[in-house]
Motif scaffolding. Structure first.
Motif, PDB file in Angstrom:
ATOM      1  N   MET A 141     -59.149  60.019  27.648  1.00  0.00           N
ATOM      2  CA  MET A 141     -58.238  59.228  26.809  1.00  0.00           C
ATOM      3  C   MET A 141     -56.981  58.845  27.574  1.00  0.00           C
ATOM      4  N   VAL A 142     -56.381  59.813  28.273  1.00  0.00           N
ATOM      5  CA  VAL A 142     -55.179  59.508  29.057  1.00  0.00           C
ATOM      6  C   VAL A 142     -55.513  58.551  30.184  1.00  0.00           C
ATOM      7  N   GLY A 143     -56.702  58.743  30.803  1.00  0.00           N
ATOM      8  CA  GLY A 143     -57.107  57.852  31.888  1.00  0.00           C
ATOM      9  C   GLY A 143     -57.278  56.421  31.430  1.00  0.00           C
ATOM     10  N   VAL A 144     -57.935  56.248  30.264  1.00  0.00           N
ATOM     11  CA  VAL A 144     -58.111  54.897  29.718  1.00  0.00           C
ATOM     12  C   VAL A 144     -56.765  54.265  29.385  1.00  0.00           C
ATOM     13  N   TYR A 145     -55.852  55.081  28.846  1.00  0.00           N
ATOM     14  CA  TYR A 145     -54.521  54.561  28.525  1.00  0.00           C
ATOM     15  C   TYR A 145     -53.801  54.094  29.782  1.00  0.00           C
ATOM     16  N   VAL A 203     -52.595  50.317  30.764  1.00  0.00           N
ATOM     17  CA  VAL A 203     -51.214  49.967  31.118  1.00  0.00           C
ATOM     18  C   VAL A 203     -51.187  49.175  32.410  1.00  0.00           C
ATOM     19  N   GLY A 204     -52.000  49.589  33.383  1.00  0.00           N
ATOM     20  CA  GLY A 204     -52.050  48.854  34.649  1.00  0.00           C
ATOM     21  C   GLY A 204     -52.514  47.434  34.469  1.00  0.00           C
ATOM     22  N   ILE A 205     -53.528  47.249  33.602  1.00  0.00           N
ATOM     23  CA  ILE A 205     -54.037  45.896  33.351  1.00  0.00           C
ATOM     24  C   ILE A 205     -52.975  45.044  32.662  1.00  0.00           C
ATOM     25  N   LEU A 206     -52.248  45.615  31.707  1.00  0.00           N
ATOM     26  CA  LEU A 206     -51.200  44.880  31.020  1.00  0.00           C
ATOM     27  C   LEU A 206     -50.081  44.492  31.971  1.00  0.00           C
TER      28      LEU A 206
END
Length: 535
Positions: A472-476, A480-483
């Motif tokens: 979950m933290v990894g996906v978050y 964030v990096g993509i945004l």
């Protein structure tokens, strides 16, 4: 996008990917299972190894004595039956520790010497064994009288004269403690002087002989976990995990005519049994296993009965079958117990070869499941299956015996044909109960209960929680990096403190930075407009 934004994007993306990778590996490789398999195998430094060295099990032996209340009337012929009163329990805690341990990698075994100590537990007992007195059979006298009957007439007469001179009586009046753990006996003392190679003790106690197993002089060799091939499959035709390989360098009972060349039969083998402290972790409802202790002078078969729960923990209950002490000449699994082609009565197991050839026998308490004729000479014996059945409960996650285990056995004095001994004549051809014991296990200690609950669900739950949290933290972080890549002006991590909390210098520097950023954006927009106009 400036250099700072690029660094922030890379940090978020790399951190997110790392967490996703490790979270996926946790779910795919199941390290908790692998760690448990390592720690729950008997190898140097493992958790099971330290538990096995000094098992944290509360093992108790409840001892019930038989007090003979009408001895004089029976000896005089005034009573046709012996009246017996059951007295007990007198409870002792058995403390086991294993010493002189050697792990043998060459043949996948472990060699060790068990030491058992017995501590009296007054709060569980009916009285003080050093104060309470009973009348009970004189085991050495009855044993020697029975053995003498098989000798010549002169030997029988000599033995009778000797017992009269020593004023030995068929029935003793002693304290419970003396009868269990040792009392001075003139016959035993005399025998130890004349035949020290056969009788190496000067006092006699029935519990002392039954349960003290040589302690550190006993050398046990036990098989370890079955070896596996590269695919993790157990190799065929290998001994079962934690089964005995030999005791005192013998794989079978020589006294029961064990033959090394043929590997013996179920009747006289030691190898393949278990010492009742450690069992395989893969036991199932089709299993049949054997318990070995020198006390039994044989292996006792235990067959699966049912699954049960004790204090919320799973247990496999095995039971001892009614015919476990029977012997038949036509049955190779029990014929070795028939000495000189003579078998004892139904339900009576001969143990004399393990106890200096003294005529002792083992049965269920109160002659349960035995020949009914054994009860005819007594008042006070009441066979009761609900009270005297033996069961053995194994905790499958750690392979240890647990609450619900009750091994109930009775020790008896066998009196055969008596010659030239008037005192012993009333007891001829009788099997006299001495005592019966209930070897049981109390509830697991807190540490073992926590370990079992951890094995059942705790460690897996922890592993899944950690893995899902990482995912979950990894996906978050990756999101964030993509945004940051799509909207470079957005900051997800930097939050300025309220102006009121900043010093004047900080507020000035912050204002300058904002003006510079707005100026750069304005210049960038003007350049874009100029390029469009030129186009």
């Amino acid at each position: 996008m400036n250099i700072g934004d690029d660094d922030e994007l890379l940090r978020c993306a790399s951190f997110g990917m790392t967490l996703i990778l490790f979270g996926s590996l946790l779910l795919l490789t199941n390290p908790a299972k692998n760690i448990l398999e390592t720690q729950l195998s008997l190898r140097s430094g493992s958790l099971l190894y330290y538990l096995w060295l000094s098992p944290p099990l509360d093992v108790y032996i409840n001892v019930f004595m038989f007090n003979y209340t009408n001895v004089d009337a029976f000896a005089a012929g005034e009573a046709t039956k012996l009246k017996i009163e059951e007295v007990g329990p007198y409870v002792y805690k058995e403390v086991l520790s294993n010493h002189n341990v050697t792990l043998n990698e060459a043949n996948n075994t472990v060699t060790y010497s068990p030491r058992r100590e017995y501590i009296f537990v007054p709060e569980r007992s009916v009285g003080d064994p050093k104060v309470d007195r009973i009348r009970a059979p004189n085991i050495p006298l009855m044993g020697i009288s029975t053995l003498a009957s098989g000798l010549s007439m002169f030997a029988s007469l000599g033995m009778s004269a000797l017992t009269k001179r020593l004023k030995a009586e068929p029935m003793l009046e002693v304290t419970v403690h003396e009868y269990m753990w040792g009392y001075e006996d003139h016959l035993v003392h005399l025998a130890s002087k004349f035949v020290p190679s056969l009788i190496d003790f000067s006092s006699f106690g029935i519990m002392e002989k039954l349960f003290r197993e040589g302690n550190e002089s006993t050398v046990v060799n036990m098989n370890l976990l079955e070896p596996k091939d590269k695919q993790g499959v157990k190799l065929p035709n290998v001994p079962r995990a934690y089964s005995l390989n030999s005791v005192n360098y013998e794989r079978g009972f020589k006294r029961w005519e064990y033959d090394d060349a043929s590997n013996g039969t179920q009747c006289n083998r030691i190898w393949g049994g278990h010492d009742a402290t450690l069992f395989p972790l893969d036991m199932n409802e089709q299993d049949l296993f054997y318990i070995y202790r020198r006390t039994f002078c044989r292996r006792l078969p235990m067959r699966f009965n049912r699954t049960a729960k004790y204090d919320g923990m799973d247990g496999f209950e095995f039971v001892m079958e009614p015919n476990v002490f029977d012997s038949e000449l036509r049955n190779s699994n029990s014929s070795c117990f028939c000495k000189n082609n003579r078998c004892l009565k139904q339900g009576v197991g001969n143990v004399s070869p393990c106890y200096y050839n003294m005529p002792l026998a083992i049965t269920y308490p109160h002659f349960m499941h035995a020949d009914p004729s054994l009860l005819e000479r007594f008042d006070g014996l009441n066979p009761d299956e609900s009270r005297f059945t033996s069961s053995f409960v194994i905790q499958p996650q750690i392979g240890a015996p647990m609450q619900g285990t009750h091994l109930r056995l009775q020790a008896n004095q066998m009196v055969g044909k008596v010659s030239f001994n008037r005192q012993m004549a009333p007891y001829e051809n009788m099997v006299l109960p001495l005592l019966w014991v209930d070897l049981n296990i109390d509830t697991f200690c807190l540490a073992l209960r926590l370990l079992i609950h951890g094995i059942n669900w705790g460690f897996q739950l922890l592993q899944w929680s950690v893995a899902l949290s990482m995912l979950m933290v990894g996906v978050y972080q990756l999101s964030v990096g993509i945004l940051l890549c799509l909207w470079p002006g957005v900051s997800f991590f930097k939050v300025d403190k309220p102006a009121s909390t900043k010093s004047p210098a900080m507020r000035k520097a912050s204002l300058v930075a904002v003006l510079q950023q707005e100026e750069q954006q304005l210049l960038f927009q003007n350049e874009q407009k100029s390029k469009l106009a030129m186009a």
